[in-house]
Design a protein around this motif. Structure first.
Motif, short mmCIF file in Angstrom:
data_model
loop_
_atom_site.label_atom_id
_atom_site.label_comp_id
_atom_site.label_asym_id
_atom_site.label_seq_id
_atom_site.Cartn_x
_atom_site.Cartn_y
_atom_site.Cartn_z
N PHE A 1 0.32 -1.07 -0.08
CA PHE A 1 0.37 0.11 -0.22
C PHE A 1 0.88 0.91 -0.14
N LEU B 1 -4.67 -8.69 -4.18
CA LEU B 1 -5.92 -8.62 -3.11
C LEU B 1 -6.95 -9.46 -2.29
N ASP C 1 -5.90 -4.07 3.75
CA ASP C 1 -7.17 -2.64 3.08
C ASP C 1 -7.75 -2.05 4.14
N LYS D 1 -6.88 0.35 5.45
CA LYS D 1 -6.93 1.44 4.43
C LYS D 1 -8.35 2.76 4.40
#
Lengths: 189, 189
Positions: B56, B109, B119, B122
């Motif tokens: 990321f 992913l 994820d 994030k």
DNA sequence: CTAGGTGATGACACGACATGTCATCGCGTT
DNA sequence: AACGCGATGACATGTCGTGTCATCACCTAG
């Protein structure tokens, strides 16, 4: 000391929560947990995929419960009403009246990044289950995802508000207030 | 071989993505990455908190960017409009026209639970940044959380829809469609 | 009553992840 | 030329998580 004492999973869970409370999540090692439970490290990982999972052991079946409730429910006025209706029993049995315990749980959650992350995954799993339920009712992909995510958001934001305040409003009411707030904020017409 | 070659972080990132593409995320070890980058394992963890973070690396500043855009923006008609407006430059520069790359990213992913989990974190960080921005604009806690989460949901669901389809609709339009869908879905009650 | 069969646990090894610590080196400053 | 600073190397270590095989309790069939 009988090998084969029953309830291995429950003993592990019990020992884990005791240790988390005593010394925190990060400071607790898996061998510590299994020693207290009278088992071995390898056995811990047979019952829980990793150290974080034991923290959420009581909640694993929640997505399935909601999905079942949604599947059995009669056609609601709107998908969102269906979700909130499906959530109600869960809210009633797992949240209402347990504010202090849940505050303690949240403290542990806040203390560790890994736990927070896993909590997000559990939340996503709940949204997925709801989304599947909506798909089964004929909603299109995007609409189902949108409504499922929004429904879960409503509940989680409401829970935060509920845990943050000391008045005795019912969680269920706060969820509905949140719904109304979002509705008006989006300018739904 | 000069110690001190510049751009250690970028070299690590480059090597990591190459290896992820070649053999997957889980099958790639940190020593493999650092060997290819001509560095040591310890140095990897000086630049990235863990193995997932390198995935990321390009997106770390996105929450701050959105927060800044929101802070500098003039008062909008509604908070949600402010969010979608603040997202637009990001959508334009990081998503539009990069569909194939982003599909590849999504495949990686999907291949790993740990990555999916990160994820979500994030995504939560983005929602947090937006929520702070709304708080700074005077919204109350619950309202800010609700709208921030909903805004992020809109964007993520729209991205999924965008990546799932092969027509050439613009992502920005899909986001607005999603907004209208949710609006009408919540309003119909 | 005994011989398997089944399923959970123990015992052991091991690789990967992540971190603490100190030494070393390049580079800019004075 | 001496110095300090920041980034990296080198090494040690602890924890996590998994593969593998042995072992034991319990059940069932004969």
């Amino acid at each position: 000391m009988g090998r084969w004492r029953p309830d291995a999973r429950e003993r592990l869970q019990q020992a884990a929560f005791e240790l988390f409370a005593e010394q925190g999540f990060a400071a607790t090692t898996v061998p510590e947990i299994t020693t207290r439970a009278g088992l071995t490290t390898r056995t811990f990982f047979r019952h829980f995929a990793d150290k974080r999972e034991v923290f959420f052991a009581d909640e694993v079946e929640m997505p399935k419960v909601v999905a079942t409730l949604m599947a059995e429910a009669p056609a609601s006025a709107t998908p969102m009403a269906l979700i909130l209706e499906g959530m109600r029993p869960l809210v009633e049995t797992r949240f209402e009246g347990r504010k202090e315990v849940l505050r303690q749980r949240r403290e542990l959650l806040r203390s560790d990044d890994g736990l927070r992350e896993r909590d997000l995954r559990k939340r996503a799993a709940m949204a997925d289950a709801i989304r599947e339920g909506l798909l089964a009712r004929g909603l299109d992909r995007t609409r189902a995802a949108l409504i499922a995510e929004t429904g879960v958001t409503l509940v989680y934001v409401a829970i935060a508000e509920w845990l943050d305040t000391d008045d005795d409003r019912r969680l269920d009411d706060i969820i509905r207030e949140a719904f109304e707030t979002l509705r008006s904020e989006l300018g739904a017409s």
